[in-house]
Write a protein that holds these residues in place. Structure first.
Motif, PDB file in Angstrom:
ATOM      1  N   ALA A  24      28.419  36.049  32.865  1.00  0.00           N
ATOM      2  CA  ALA A  24      28.087  34.870  33.035  1.00  0.00           C
ATOM      3  C   ALA A  24      29.078  33.934  33.090  1.00  0.00           C
ATOM      4  CB  ALA A  24      27.185  34.512  31.738  1.00  0.00           C
ATOM      5  N   ALA A  25      30.225  34.070  32.624  1.00  0.00           N
ATOM      6  CA  ALA A  25      31.331  33.212  32.702  1.00  0.00           C
ATOM      7  C   ALA A  25      32.607  33.991  32.524  1.00  0.00           C
ATOM      8  CB  ALA A  25      31.184  32.165  31.591  1.00  0.00           C
ATOM      9  N   LEU A  26      33.641  33.553  33.420  1.00  0.00           N
ATOM     10  CA  LEU A  26      35.098  34.290  33.222  1.00  0.00           C
ATOM     11  C   LEU A  26      36.050  33.131  33.315  1.00  0.00           C
ATOM     12  CD1 LEU A  26      36.168  37.336  35.221  1.00  0.00           C
ATOM     13  CD2 LEU A  26      37.423  34.992  35.722  1.00  0.00           C
ATOM     14  N   SER A  27      36.942  33.258  32.175  1.00  0.00           N
ATOM     15  CA  SER A  27      38.194  32.462  32.277  1.00  0.00           C
ATOM     16  C   SER A  27      39.212  33.250  32.393  1.00  0.00           C
ATOM     17  CB  SER A  27      38.224  31.657  31.066  1.00  0.00           C
ATOM     18  OG  SER A  27      38.135  32.505  29.929  1.00  0.00           O
ATOM     19  N   GLY A  28      40.526  32.541  33.022  1.00  0.00           N
ATOM     20  CA  GLY A  28      41.813  33.038  33.462  1.00  0.00           C
ATOM     21  C   GLY A  28      41.884  33.801  34.853  1.00  0.00           C
ATOM     22  N   ALA A  29      40.843  33.125  35.476  1.00  0.00           N
ATOM     23  CA  ALA A  29      40.739  33.530  37.048  1.00  0.00           C
ATOM     24  C   ALA A  29      42.294  33.369  37.490  1.00  0.00           C
ATOM     25  CB  ALA A  29      39.783  32.805  37.930  1.00  0.00           C
ATOM     26  N   LEU A  30      42.502  34.173  38.715  1.00  0.00           N
ATOM     27  CA  LEU A  30      43.552  34.206  39.434  1.00  0.00           C
ATOM     28  C   LEU A  30      43.473  33.044  40.660  1.00  0.00           C
ATOM     29  CD1 LEU A  30      44.007  38.007  40.030  1.00  0.00           C
ATOM     30  CD2 LEU A  30      45.006  36.493  38.125  1.00  0.00           C
ATOM     31  N   ARG A  31      44.503  32.034  40.594  1.00  0.00           N
ATOM     32  CA  ARG A  31      44.355  31.289  42.022  1.00  0.00           C
ATOM     33  C   ARG A  31      45.118  31.745  43.063  1.00  0.00           C
ATOM     34  NH1 ARG A  31      42.475  26.445  43.062  1.00  0.00           N
ATOM     35  NH2 ARG A  31      41.940  25.772  40.954  1.00  0.00           N
ATOM     36  N   GLU A  32      44.143  31.642  44.330  1.00  0.00           N
ATOM     37  CA  GLU A  32      44.968  31.901  45.561  1.00  0.00           C
ATOM     38  C   GLU A  32      44.628  30.721  46.603  1.00  0.00           C
ATOM     39  OE1 GLU A  32      43.358  35.932  46.769  1.00  0.00           O
ATOM     40  OE2 GLU A  32      44.578  36.880  45.089  1.00  0.00           O
ATOM     41  N   GLY A  33      45.491  29.911  46.630  1.00  0.00           N
ATOM     42  CA  GLY A  33      45.371  28.727  47.389  1.00  0.00           C
ATOM     43  C   GLY A  33      44.347  27.814  46.791  1.00  0.00           C
ATOM     44  N   ASP A  34      43.241  27.541  47.527  1.00  0.00           N
ATOM     45  CA  ASP A  34      42.049  26.596  47.006  1.00  0.00           C
ATOM     46  C   ASP A  34      41.046  27.670  46.257  1.00  0.00           C
ATOM     47  OD1 ASP A  34      43.358  24.495  47.947  1.00  0.00           O
ATOM     48  OD2 ASP A  34      42.304  24.521  49.805  1.00  0.00           O
ATOM     49  N   MET A  35      41.151  28.971  46.327  1.00  0.00           N
ATOM     50  CA  MET A  35      40.157  29.721  45.760  1.00  0.00           C
ATOM     51  C   MET A  35      40.585  30.203  44.449  1.00  0.00           C
ATOM     52  SD  MET A  35      38.870  32.235  48.871  1.00  0.00           S
ATOM     53  CE  MET A  35      37.849  32.916  47.742  1.00  0.00           C
ATOM     54  N   LEU A  36      39.513  30.310  43.448  1.00  0.00           N
ATOM     55  CA  LEU A  36      39.591  31.145  42.177  1.00  0.00           C
ATOM     56  C   LEU A  36      39.127  32.455  42.240  1.00  0.00           C
ATOM     57  CD1 LEU A  36      38.767  28.465  39.416  1.00  0.00           C
ATOM     58  CD2 LEU A  36      41.030  29.418  39.740  1.00  0.00           C
ATOM     59  N   ILE A  37      39.771  33.466  42.040  1.00  0.00           N
ATOM     60  CA  ILE A  37      39.531  34.943  42.337  1.00  0.00           C
ATOM     61  C   ILE A  37      39.518  35.342  40.723  1.00  0.00           C
ATOM     62  CG2 ILE A  37      40.019  37.299  42.928  1.00  0.00           C
ATOM     63  CD1 ILE A  37      39.920  35.088  45.228  1.00  0.00           C
ATOM     64  N   PRO A  38      37.979  35.760  40.227  1.00  0.00           N
ATOM     65  CA  PRO A  38      37.826  36.437  39.205  1.00  0.00           C
ATOM     66  C   PRO A  38      38.410  37.902  39.086  1.00  0.00           C
ATOM     67  CG  PRO A  38      35.879  36.376  40.457  1.00  0.00           C
ATOM     68  CD  PRO A  38      36.996  35.871  41.285  1.00  0.00           C
ATOM     69  N   GLY A  39      39.524  37.913  38.515  1.00  0.00           N
ATOM     70  CA  GLY A  39      40.239  39.259  38.330  1.00  0.00           C
ATOM     71  C   GLY A  39      39.274  40.290  37.847  1.00  0.00           C
ATOM     72  N   ASP A  40      38.629  40.158  36.939  1.00  0.00           N
ATOM     73  CA  ASP A  40      37.984  41.060  36.153  1.00  0.00           C
ATOM     74  C   ASP A  40      36.659  41.753  37.128  1.00  0.00           C
ATOM     75  OD1 ASP A  40      39.600  41.004  33.851  1.00  0.00           O
ATOM     76  OD2 ASP A  40      37.914  39.829  32.760  1.00  0.00           O
ATOM     77  N   GLY A  41      36.135  40.410  37.698  1.00  0.00           N
ATOM     78  CA  GLY A  41      34.996  41.072  38.570  1.00  0.00           C
ATOM     79  C   GLY A  41      35.555  41.533  39.740  1.00  0.00           C
TER      80      GLY A  41
END
Length: 238
Positions: A39-56
């Motif tokens: 439902a919600a993920l915090s602490g995502a990885l930023r790659e340029g303009d994108m947020l990558i949900p590491g866990d997902g």
């Protein structure tokens, strides 16, 4: 067969994402059209303009699921704090309606959804009082509880299970993470958790080698899935 399962934990960083990857892999390897949802993920990885949900990303890649991140994770935050605070800071608060809508869309494409929670059962998802416990009840799912194997886990696991009963959540089974048969405390913890809570420990995951969620390194995870899999585990999931 049930429509899915919810993977929660006794705390943050107990290994829910790795366990979720293992369970999803086992389901799919046994012919079940299963997908992952969070439902919600915090602490995502930023790659340029994108947020990558590491866990997902880790779960999808390991289990061989091809899906867009925004389809499986409605709310993605960069700041590594509780979803309610991340949503407030980043100006994108968690919406119960959006979660339910995305979840139902995913159910149309898959027969089974494995849902990973954020932290434990009492995690606020937004400032309106919507909690992980409410999400579990809204989705009408049973729970697999991921617990640490070491000292303190009897208390943490028992408190989580007692609370679950109080709010109408069924704990289908417990998975102990970081378990060793050579550790007398781990062995006794497993026995006491089952005895005190009339619970079932469905899997004991040992220390893994070379597994790194953030850096997408799977190490010996597939080998461990093959080693630990049993029809009993599949039965508890289904």
């Amino acid at each position: 067969m049930r429509s899915g399962i919810f993977v929660s934990g006794t705390d943050t960083d107990v290994g829910k994402s790795v366990v979720s990857a293992m369970l999803l892999y086992m389901l799919r390897e046994n012919g079940i059209n299963a997908c992952y949802f969070k439902a919600a993920l915090s602490g995502a990885l930023r790659e340029g303009d994108m947020l990558i949900p590491g866990d997902g990303r880790f779960v999808l890649e390991f289990a061989g699921v091809k899906e867009k991140y925004d389809r499986i994770i409605p709310h993605i935050y960069e700041i590594p704090v509780s979803p309610h605070l991340a949503g407030r800071i980043e100006g994108n608060r968690v919406s119960r309606d959006e979660i339910i809508r995305k979840y139902n869309e995913l159910k149309e494409a898959y027969d089974y959804i494995l849902v990973e929670g954020a932290g434990g059962l009492i995690v606020p998802l937004n400032d309106q009082g919507y909690m992980t416990r409410d999400l579990i009840n809204d989705l009408e799912l049973d729970v697999i509880l991921v617990s640490r194997a070491g000292v303190g886990t009897i208390n943490h696991t028992s408190l989580s299970m007692e609370y679950a009963k109080d709010v109408g959540i069924n704990i289908q089974g417990v998975i102990l993470n970081g378990y060793s048969e050579e550790n007398v405390a781990h062995v006794d913890n497993a026995k006491m958790i089952e005895k005190i809570n009339d619970a079932k420990i469905i899997m004991k995951v040992p220390e893994l080698i070379g597994v790194d969620v953030e850096n997408l390194e799977f190490g010996n995870l597939k080998e461990m899935c093959i080693k630990l899999f049993s029809e009993e585990i599949l039965k508890e999931l289904k």
